[in-house]
Write a protein that holds these residues in place. Structure first.
Motif, PDB file in Angstrom:
ATOM      1  N   ALA A 156      47.500  50.586  45.336  1.00 38.09           N
ATOM      2  CA  ALA A 156      47.165  51.463  44.486  1.00 38.09           C
ATOM      3  C   ALA A 156      47.657  51.091  42.899  1.00 38.09           C
ATOM      4  O   ALA A 156      46.729  51.311  42.069  1.00 38.09           O
ATOM      5  CB  ALA A 156      47.570  52.798  44.680  1.00 38.09           C
ATOM      6  N   LYS A 157      48.691  50.415  42.794  1.00 39.36           N
ATOM      7  CA  LYS A 157      49.168  49.951  41.395  1.00 39.36           C
ATOM      8  C   LYS A 157      48.479  48.676  41.053  1.00 39.36           C
ATOM      9  O   LYS A 157      48.742  48.395  39.808  1.00 39.36           O
ATOM     10  CB  LYS A 157      50.853  50.089  41.606  1.00 39.36           C
ATOM     11  N   GLY A 158      47.829  47.983  41.997  1.00 37.30           N
ATOM     12  CA  GLY A 158      47.613  46.642  41.513  1.00 37.30           C
ATOM     13  C   GLY A 158      48.383  45.593  41.691  1.00 37.30           C
ATOM     14  O   GLY A 158      48.130  44.602  41.054  1.00 37.30           O
ATOM     15  N   VAL A 159      49.523  45.638  42.350  1.00 36.00           N
ATOM     16  CA  VAL A 159      50.634  44.497  42.399  1.00 36.00           C
ATOM     17  C   VAL A 159      50.625  44.031  43.701  1.00 36.00           C
ATOM     18  O   VAL A 159      51.426  43.058  43.771  1.00 36.00           O
ATOM     19  CB  VAL A 159      51.955  45.166  41.802  1.00 36.00           C
ATOM     20  N   LEU A 160      49.987  44.165  44.725  1.00 39.17           N
ATOM     21  CA  LEU A 160      49.951  43.593  45.939  1.00 39.17           C
ATOM     22  C   LEU A 160      49.132  42.439  46.131  1.00 39.17           C
ATOM     23  O   LEU A 160      49.687  41.449  46.609  1.00 39.17           O
ATOM     24  CB  LEU A 160      49.631  44.615  47.057  1.00 39.17           C
ATOM     25  N   ALA A 161      48.103  42.386  45.551  1.00 44.74           N
ATOM     26  CA  ALA A 161      47.014  41.129  45.686  1.00 44.74           C
ATOM     27  C   ALA A 161      46.167  41.064  44.472  1.00 44.74           C
ATOM     28  O   ALA A 161      46.075  42.360  43.651  1.00 44.74           O
ATOM     29  CB  ALA A 161      46.102  41.594  46.734  1.00 44.74           C
ATOM     30  N   ALA A 162      45.701  40.036  44.134  1.00 46.98           N
ATOM     31  CA  ALA A 162      44.949  39.630  43.105  1.00 46.98           C
ATOM     32  C   ALA A 162      44.105  38.626  43.309  1.00 46.98           C
ATOM     33  O   ALA A 162      44.397  37.717  44.017  1.00 46.98           O
ATOM     34  CB  ALA A 162      45.731  39.408  41.858  1.00 46.98           C
ATOM     35  N   VAL A 163      42.950  38.511  42.314  1.00 45.86           N
ATOM     36  CA  VAL A 163      42.090  37.195  42.273  1.00 45.86           C
ATOM     37  C   VAL A 163      41.626  36.905  41.226  1.00 45.86           C
ATOM     38  O   VAL A 163      41.432  37.920  40.210  1.00 45.86           O
ATOM     39  CB  VAL A 163      40.975  37.395  43.494  1.00 45.86           C
ATOM     40  N   THR A 164      41.298  35.557  40.894  1.00 45.11           N
ATOM     41  CA  THR A 164      40.875  35.340  39.377  1.00 45.11           C
ATOM     42  C   THR A 164      39.605  34.694  39.823  1.00 45.11           C
ATOM     43  O   THR A 164      39.417  33.788  40.491  1.00 45.11           O
ATOM     44  CB  THR A 164      41.836  34.351  38.760  1.00 45.11           C
ATOM     45  N   LEU A 165      38.413  35.356  39.044  1.00 44.79           N
ATOM     46  CA  LEU A 165      37.046  34.735  39.120  1.00 44.79           C
ATOM     47  C   LEU A 165      36.850  33.962  37.891  1.00 44.79           C
ATOM     48  O   LEU A 165      37.584  34.379  36.847  1.00 44.79           O
ATOM     49  CB  LEU A 165      36.119  35.928  39.362  1.00 44.79           C
TER      50      LEU A 165
END
Length: 134
Positions: free
Chosen positions: A77-86
Protein backbone atom coordinates in the motif's frame (compact mmCIF):
# COMPACT_ATOMS: atom_id res chain seq x y z
CA UNK A 1 24.75 -15.61 -26.28
CA UNK A 2 21.68 -13.39 -25.89
CA UNK A 3 19.95 -13.01 -22.56
CA UNK A 4 16.68 -11.18 -22.14
CA UNK A 5 14.20 -10.56 -19.35
CA UNK A 6 11.17 -12.75 -19.87
CA UNK A 7 8.97 -12.03 -16.82
CA UNK A 8 8.94 -9.78 -13.83
CA UNK A 9 6.51 -10.22 -10.96
CA UNK A 10 4.34 -7.69 -9.13
CA UNK A 11 1.79 -8.52 -6.45
CA UNK A 12 -1.81 -7.42 -6.85
CA UNK A 13 -4.66 -7.18 -4.37
CA UNK A 14 -7.49 -6.92 -6.91
CA UNK A 15 -7.30 -8.70 -10.27
CA UNK A 16 -10.04 -6.61 -11.90
CA UNK A 17 -8.43 -3.34 -10.79
CA UNK A 18 -5.07 -4.62 -12.07
CA UNK A 19 -6.64 -5.43 -15.44
CA UNK A 20 -8.25 -2.00 -15.55
CA UNK A 21 -4.88 -0.41 -15.00
CA UNK A 22 -2.47 -2.55 -17.05
CA UNK A 23 -4.81 -3.56 -19.86
CA UNK A 24 -7.24 -0.66 -20.13
CA UNK A 25 -5.11 2.31 -19.05
CA UNK A 26 -1.61 1.28 -20.15
CA UNK A 27 -2.84 -0.71 -23.14
CA UNK A 28 -1.00 -3.95 -22.34
CA UNK A 29 -2.30 -7.18 -23.80
CA UNK A 30 -3.44 -9.96 -21.47
CA UNK A 31 -1.36 -13.04 -22.16
CA UNK A 32 -2.65 -15.29 -19.42
CA UNK A 33 -5.37 -15.21 -16.78
CA UNK A 34 -5.23 -18.17 -14.43
CA UNK A 35 -7.44 -18.81 -11.44
CA UNK A 36 -6.78 -21.26 -8.64
CA UNK A 37 -8.52 -21.56 -5.26
CA UNK A 38 -10.24 -18.20 -5.67
CA UNK A 39 -7.01 -16.38 -6.58
CA UNK A 40 -5.87 -15.04 -9.97
CA UNK A 41 -2.53 -14.74 -11.70
CA UNK A 42 -2.46 -12.35 -14.68
CA UNK A 43 0.28 -12.06 -17.27
CA UNK A 44 0.33 -8.79 -19.21
CA UNK A 45 2.75 -7.03 -21.51
CA UNK A 46 3.12 -4.57 -24.34
CA UNK A 47 2.01 -5.83 -27.76
CA UNK A 48 4.95 -6.89 -29.91
CA UNK A 49 7.30 -7.28 -26.93
CA UNK A 50 8.14 -10.63 -25.32
CA UNK A 51 8.65 -9.16 -21.84
CA UNK A 52 5.75 -9.75 -19.47
CA UNK A 53 4.62 -8.72 -16.02
CA UNK A 54 3.06 -11.49 -13.95
CA UNK A 55 0.58 -9.96 -11.52
CA UNK A 56 0.22 -12.42 -8.66
CA UNK A 57 -1.71 -12.64 -5.41
CA UNK A 58 0.52 -11.57 -2.52
CA UNK A 59 1.59 -13.97 0.20
CA UNK A 60 -0.15 -17.17 -0.84
CA UNK A 61 2.33 -19.40 1.02
CA UNK A 62 0.35 -21.30 3.69
CA UNK A 63 3.32 -20.98 6.10
CA UNK A 64 3.00 -17.19 6.27
CA UNK A 65 1.46 -15.85 9.47
CA UNK A 66 -1.36 -13.33 9.46
CA UNK A 67 1.02 -10.71 10.90
CA UNK A 68 3.49 -11.35 8.06
CA UNK A 69 0.69 -11.16 5.50
CA UNK A 70 -0.44 -7.83 6.99
CA UNK A 71 3.13 -6.49 6.84
CA UNK A 72 3.38 -7.35 3.14
CA UNK A 73 0.02 -5.72 2.39
CA UNK A 74 1.06 -2.57 4.27
CA UNK A 75 4.34 -2.37 2.34
CA UNK A 76 2.41 -2.79 -0.92
CA UNK A 77 0.00 0.00 0.00
CA UNK A 78 2.95 2.34 0.63
CA UNK A 79 4.54 1.45 -2.71
CA UNK A 80 7.78 0.15 -1.21
CA UNK A 81 7.47 -3.60 -1.73
CA UNK A 82 7.73 -3.87 -5.51
CA UNK A 83 8.43 -1.62 -8.47
CA UNK A 84 8.85 -1.72 -12.21
CA UNK A 85 10.28 0.81 -14.67
CA UNK A 86 8.68 1.10 -18.10
CA UNK A 87 9.86 3.10 -21.11
CA UNK A 88 7.96 5.12 -23.69
CA UNK A 89 8.73 7.39 -26.62
CA UNK A 90 5.93 9.77 -25.48
CA UNK A 91 6.26 10.33 -21.76
CA UNK A 92 4.08 13.44 -21.67
CA UNK A 93 1.31 11.78 -23.70
CA UNK A 94 1.34 8.69 -21.47
CA UNK A 95 1.34 10.85 -18.35
CA UNK A 96 -1.70 12.77 -19.60
CA UNK A 97 -3.53 9.50 -20.31
CA UNK A 98 -2.69 8.12 -16.86
CA UNK A 99 -3.69 11.35 -15.13
CA UNK A 100 -6.99 11.49 -17.04
CA UNK A 101 -7.60 7.83 -16.15
CA UNK A 102 -7.29 8.57 -12.44
CA UNK A 103 -3.90 6.96 -11.81
CA UNK A 104 -2.27 7.66 -8.45
CA UNK A 105 0.44 10.10 -9.58
CA UNK A 106 3.65 10.13 -7.55
CA UNK A 107 5.77 12.38 -9.78
CA UNK A 108 4.95 14.43 -12.86
CA UNK A 109 7.33 14.22 -15.85
CA UNK A 110 10.68 15.55 -14.64
CA UNK A 111 14.15 16.00 -16.12
CA UNK A 112 16.29 14.25 -13.51
CA UNK A 113 19.81 15.45 -12.64
CA UNK A 114 21.14 12.02 -13.63
CA UNK A 115 20.02 12.43 -17.24
CA UNK A 116 16.67 10.67 -17.38
CA UNK A 117 13.28 12.25 -18.00
CA UNK A 118 10.65 10.23 -16.14
CA UNK A 119 7.45 10.19 -14.13
CA UNK A 120 6.06 7.87 -11.47
CA UNK A 121 2.72 6.58 -10.26
CA UNK A 122 1.26 3.69 -8.28
CA UNK A 123 -0.83 0.88 -9.67
CA UNK A 124 -4.10 -0.03 -7.87
CA UNK A 125 -2.20 -2.29 -5.45
CA UNK A 126 0.33 0.41 -4.55
CA UNK A 127 3.26 -0.89 -6.62
CA UNK A 128 5.54 1.90 -7.80
CA UNK A 129 5.61 2.24 -11.59
CA UNK A 130 8.22 4.59 -13.07
CA UNK A 131 8.23 5.48 -16.75
CA UNK A 132 11.35 6.70 -18.57
CA UNK A 133 11.33 8.72 -21.76
CA UNK A 134 13.13 6.66 -24.40
Amino acid sequence: MNISIHNTFLPHTDAEAALGFYRDLLGFEVRNDVGYNGLRWLTVGPAGDATSIVLHPPVVDPGVTEAERETVLNLMAKGVLAAVTLGTDDLDGLFERLEAGGADIVQEPTDQDYGVRDCAFRDPSGNLVRVNQL
